[in-house]
Write a protein that holds these residues in place. Structure first.
Motif, mmCIF file in Angstrom:
data_model
loop_
_atom_site.group_PDB
_atom_site.id
_atom_site.type_symbol
_atom_site.label_atom_id
_atom_site.label_comp_id
_atom_site.label_asym_id
_atom_site.label_seq_id
_atom_site.Cartn_x
_atom_site.Cartn_y
_atom_site.Cartn_z
ATOM 1 N N PRO A 179 0.791 -1.239 0.000
ATOM 2 C CA PRO A 179 0.000 0.000 0.000
ATOM 3 C C PRO A 179 0.818 1.283 0.000
ATOM 4 C CG PRO A 179 -0.787 -1.522 1.683
ATOM 5 C CD PRO A 179 0.492 -2.076 1.173
ATOM 6 N N THR A 180 1.780 1.409 0.916
ATOM 7 C CA THR A 180 2.456 2.700 1.101
ATOM 8 C C THR A 180 3.950 2.665 0.824
ATOM 9 O OG1 THR A 180 2.732 2.236 3.463
ATOM 10 C CG2 THR A 180 0.746 3.444 2.809
ATOM 11 N N THR A 181 4.509 1.478 0.591
ATOM 12 C CA THR A 181 5.956 1.373 0.342
ATOM 13 C C THR A 181 6.197 0.453 -0.851
ATOM 14 O OG1 THR A 181 6.141 -0.484 1.883
ATOM 15 C CG2 THR A 181 6.531 1.729 2.766
ATOM 16 N N PRO A 182 7.343 0.600 -1.524
ATOM 17 C CA PRO A 182 7.656 -0.275 -2.655
ATOM 18 C C PRO A 182 7.791 -1.729 -2.208
ATOM 19 C CG PRO A 182 9.045 1.686 -2.665
ATOM 20 C CD PRO A 182 8.331 1.682 -1.354
ATOM 21 N N ASN A 183 7.552 -2.644 -3.161
ATOM 22 C CA ASN A 183 7.719 -4.066 -2.870
ATOM 23 C C ASN A 183 9.164 -4.376 -2.504
ATOM 24 O OD1 ASN A 183 5.087 -4.153 -3.641
ATOM 25 N ND2 ASN A 183 5.380 -5.551 -5.373
ATOM 26 N N ILE A 184 9.340 -5.231 -1.534
ATOM 27 C CA ILE A 184 10.684 -5.656 -1.129
ATOM 28 C C ILE A 184 11.188 -6.741 -2.072
ATOM 29 C CG2 ILE A 184 12.021 -6.717 0.732
ATOM 30 C CD1 ILE A 184 9.999 -5.421 2.687
ATOM 31 N N ASN A 185 10.335 -7.696 -2.374
ATOM 32 C CA ASN A 185 10.661 -8.767 -3.314
ATOM 33 C C ASN A 185 10.435 -8.263 -4.735
ATOM 34 O OD1 ASN A 185 10.906 -11.076 -4.820
ATOM 35 N ND2 ASN A 185 9.423 -12.279 -3.648
ATOM 36 N N LYS A 186 11.481 -8.226 -5.521
ATOM 37 C CA LYS A 186 11.369 -7.685 -6.878
ATOM 38 C C LYS A 186 10.737 -8.680 -7.864
ATOM 39 C CE LYS A 186 13.189 -3.906 -5.517
ATOM 40 N NZ LYS A 186 12.309 -2.748 -5.284
#
Length: 723
Positions: A436-443
């Motif tokens: 929701p508010t931050t980029p995905n950690i797993n690309k």
């Protein structure tokens, strides 16, 4: 002559007092006498204790404890199970005061039932009372304000009309008793920034004050007969809004005739001392507030009223005067003492979160959602072969709630509402896709390819109460609940770009949030765009109804969606120039009042029925609406006035009336409007209103008139007259 028995325990004695309900003395007068008797029996300490929100009981007088702080913004709030209706910004988008009045009635009915049960178990806690600190009719003047979601939008007439309807529904129609007490807030000139609200001094022009910031409150007082008003945190012209002679005595009580009680926002009296530095102590701050019209404090500074008395900063008579409206409110609610005549004593528990109220919530959610773009993708065929739903908010109940919400035992997420509609033969799937508010950690991303392979993909983007709202609630906000800009988080936009790039399937973008969003690029790359707001517990089912065509769209924007905040005045600038549809001629992506439907409605033959209008009688107006489609539609016809000096000394346009008109397929209807003479008057620089001489234009339209509306193909019909 009818006699009502009300038990009034005084001085340890239980006295049966006969109140004359019909005859030479009115019930109101009898209750006023009773209130004065009760106050006369109190000690100074007891009087002071009853002027704070958590008022203790006075056993020797038979008075139970009572906490004045309850919330009912869009359902009974913070107090257990209750029906959750759309956030007020969504209710503003309905342009439907009759529906909002039903919602107000449903909320207070549930609240009264819950109160009756709470009293039986001796629950006198916060949020368990009948004095609801709602509605919020502040003007949503700047899209960066995080609490704008609590309001009905940017227009004073719309806000006042919807707000007064809510108050009428909330308080009921008994000539004396209240089902619940509504409270208009935050009075006045309050709409961000959140970080400055405890110290900010608003200095609007008198024109802006009486044209923009006060009218909705006036409508609540004079049309809705609201029982309470809440003073704001900020100063206005150097006076604390919760201790302002101008606002509370001169305007509210003297000019408008307000008879109810005034409560401070929580901690606002303390701010008179510590935030605004108007007073040198809590005692002086409390005395300033009481002498200038405040009756009830939410906070703790009124503990110093005893000290203020000892310092001769106020008198015991001042306390008595302040207490009088408070005692009257409790008598109107039938809760100061046992009152068998109160018609709301026996509302059953079965009304709480009932099917009937859920149906109202669903209708409100349907009417609140705004279709901003539709490139022949909606409505979706229920027998579609493949479909994909993506986005964390699609399966999240929190984005249904907004803020100041209650909790329901039934929520329909957007995913549920969509899945509920499709054929059993449809292949439909769901993934989060992005955070929701931050980029995905797993690309690694499996969702994107799957979504692009479906015939139609519904992607849910937007904001939530985590990044917009009140200063302490929006835990993901970098600006204490406000927003630095109106763009979505960059990673959300990047996902949408990847989803739509070189893609042959159809993408429907559903936006959540309580305020305008930068939708320029979203509209360019999506096949359809829906603004869903925070639609309450039935939001998912309502979205499904709309996307698949079981219900026609009818919601309209209650606030202008600008192209960019870069073209707006500074956030802390309270002048209205360059703000709202009244003073914006450019920097508009979607105008106030805008919203598409599945129908095409033509406007024609606008005419005045008055032979020769002189401005002293109601203006009678008529227009013809024709539904060119084979679908029934609720058309929101809006009436705008352009007065002499438009765009220079007065607003470019002013909303003066509106109606939701049900049109059958391929049919026409003549619609009448009555505009009261006061609506034609323009506020002058000194704050007075005046009927101007010269040429006027009345436009009946499906959105605020202007260049951007013309570009979007907004229908309208105009008529001119001269005074």
């Amino acid at each position: 002559m009818k006699l009502n028995n009300i038990f009034l325990p005084l001085c340890g004695l239980c006295l049966s007092v006969q109140v004359i309900a019909q005859g030479t003395t009115s019930l109101e007068e009898q209750m006023q006498k009773k209130a004065r008797e009760v106050i006369s029996q109190m000690t100074v300490d007891e009087k002071i204790s009853q002027m704070m929100n958590d008022a203790p009981g006075i056993e020797r007088l038979g008075i139970k404890p009572y906490n004045w702080w309850s919330e009912g913004l869009h359902g009974v709030g913070r107090n257990g199970r209750a029906t959750v209706f759309p956030q007020p910004i969504g209710l503003g988008a309905t342009f439907n005061p009759e529906l909002v009045q039903q919602i107000g009635a449903a909320i207070s009915t549930e609240g009264r039932a819950k109160f009756n049960v709470a009293q039986k178990i001796n629950n006198y806690s916060i949020y368990a009372g009948l004095t609801y600190w709602s509605p919020n009719v502040n003007i949503f003047r700047d899209p960066r304000w995080g609490r704008g979601m609590e309001t009905y939008g940017e227009d004073p007439y719309l806000s006042g009309t919807i707000g007064a309807a809510y108050v009428k529904g909330m308080q009921g129609d008994d000539p004396f008793y209240l089902r619940a007490a509504a409270c208009g807030k935050h009075y006045a000139v309050h709409s961000g920034p959140e970080k400055d609200r405890h110290s900010f001094n608003a200095i609007p022009s008198k024109k802006d004050l009486f044209e923009t910031y006060l009218p909705a409150f006036k409508m609540l007082v004079q049309q809705g007969r609201v029982e309470a008003i809440m003073g704001a945190y900020n100063r206005v012209y150097g006076e604390s809004a919760s201790g302002s002679k101008l606002l509370l005595l001169d305007v509210l009580r003297k000019d408008w005739g307000f008879k109810g009680h005034v409560v401070s926002d929580c901690g606002a009296v303390t701010d008179i001392f510590t935030g605004h530095h108007i007073a040198k102590s809590h005692a002086e701050a409390s005395a300033i507030a009481v002498k200038n019209g405040l009756n009830l404090e939410c906070g703790g500074s009124f503990h110093a009223l005893k000290e203020a008395l000892e310092q001769n900063l106020l008198t015991e008579a001042d306390l008595d005067n302040a207490l009088m409206p408070l005692m009257m409110t409790r008598l109107k609610l039938g809760i100061l003492f046992p009152d068998s005549q109160c018609p709301y004593n026996n509302i059953p528990e079965s009304v709480v979160a009932s099917d009937a109220h859920a149906a109202i919530a669903r209708k409100a959610a349907q009417e609140s959602m705004v279709l901003l773009k539709n490139d022949n993708v909606l409505p979706i065929n229920k027998e579609i072969k493949t479909m994909y739903v993506i986005g964390p908010y699609a399966a999240d109940a929190f984005v249904l709630m907004g803020n100041y919400f209650g909790v329901s035992n039934r929520y329909s997420t957007y995913l549920q509402g969509i899945v509920d509609k499709v054929s059993e033969g449809t292949s439909i799937n769901y993934k989060l896709g992005f955070l929701p508010t931050t980029p995905n950690i797993n690309k690694m991303d499996w969702a994107l390819g799957e979504a692009r392979g479906a015939d139609v993909c519904v992607v849910v983007l937007g904001n939530s109460g985590a990044n917009e709202g009140e200063e302490g609630d929006a835990i993901a906000s970098t600006a204490l609940g406000d927003r630095d800009n109106i763009s979505l988080p960059p990673h959300q936009m990047e996902f949408l770009r990847k989803l739509t790039k070189d893609n042959n399937n159809k993408v429907v973008t559903v936006l959540t949030g309580g305020s305008p969003i930068d939708v320029k690029e979203i509209s360019e790359i999506s096949d359809a765009v829906v603004m869903a707001w925070y639609p309450g517990q039935e939001g998912g089912f309502a979205l499904g109804d709309l996307l698949f065509g079981d219900v026609n769209f009818s919601g309209r924007l209650p606030i202008t969606f600008p192209l960019s905040v870069d073209g707006l005045p500074a956030f802390d600038d309270y002048t209205m120039k360059g703000r709202t549809y009244k003073y914006m001629s450019d920097n508009i992506m979607y105008p106030f009042g805008y919203g598409l439907t599945y129908s095409k409605v033509l406007y024609s033959d606008a005419k005045m029925l008055n032979k020769k209008y002189k401005g002293k009688e109601p203006l009678q107006l008529q227009v013809t609406l024709r539904n060119e489609s084979n679908r029934e539609v609720d058309e929101v016809a809006q009436v705008y006035l352009s007065a002499p000096g438009a765009g220079q000394t007065v607003p470019i346009e002013t909303l003066v009336s509106f109606k939701r008109v049900k049109l059958q397929p391929n049919s026409s209807q003549v619609v009448d409007f009555t505009i009261q003479p006061d609506e034609l008057k323009m506020v002058q620089e000194d704050g007075t209103s005046k009927l101007l001489k010269g040429d006027y234009t009345v436009t009946v339209s499906s959105a605020a008139p202007g260049k951007r509306s013309q570009e979007l193909g907004v229908e309208n019909s105009k008529v001119g007259f001269k005074i």
